[in-house]
Motif scaffolding. Structure first.
Motif: not given
Length: 156
Positions: A34-61
């Motif tokens: 199962t996945v959480t919103i934080e896990q999905l947010s990491y990939f979405a934020a990276n796609y939109l260039n809102l967070a970097g690869e080193t960002a945590t899931a919470e930072e991306a959210l």
């Protein structure tokens, strides 16, 4: 055998198209039941260039919350349902949807829109907890749809 080849090709494409996510995050997501919103947010934020690869899931959210309305997702602390994943994807990739989704902005209609676009299989229950593999598949298909359709609309 054909199914295994298709899955291998999809995973290869996903690995090449994962932009800058670390292999550990991608592997973790693929293996998640199962996945959480934080896990999905990491990939979405990276796609939109809102967070970097080193960002945590919470930072991306938190970065993603500045650009996207999450108020319609009711359960943000545990596993996401298929309809909530569909809503998140429609919001991230700007999929407008039908008239009901545009007027109400409810996850139910985002889910129905992605089913109509054949991004989500027709037999999927909206309340099913989504797996990491399924979530990545939906996100990839939404990104492809957005690139093929939404960018074409803006150029015209």
């Amino acid at each position: 055998m054909k199914k295994n080849v298709c899955i291998a090709l999809f995973l290869s494409f996903l690995c090449f198209g994962a932009f800058s996510q670390s292999a550990d995050k991608l592997t973790e997501m693929l293996n998640a039941q199962t996945v959480t919103i934080e896990q999905l947010s990491y990939f979405a934020a990276n796609y939109l260039n809102l967070a970097g690869e080193t960002a945590t899931a919470e930072e991306a959210l938190s970065a993603l919350k500045e650009h996207i309305d999450f108020s319609r997702i009711q359960n943000t602390t545990s596993a996401l349902s298929a309809k909530d994943c569909a809503y998140l994807c429609c919001q991230v990739w700007g999929i407008r949807g039908g008239i009901m989704f545009r007027t109400t902005k409810l996850p139910r209609y985002a889910f129905r829109e992605l089913k109509a676009l054949e991004i989500i299989p027709a037999s999927t229950d909206p309340y099913t907890k989504i797996s990491g593999r399924d979530a990545l598949y939906i996100m990839t298909k939404c990104a492809q749809y957005a690139e093929n359709n939404i960018t074409g609309e803006k150029e015209q």
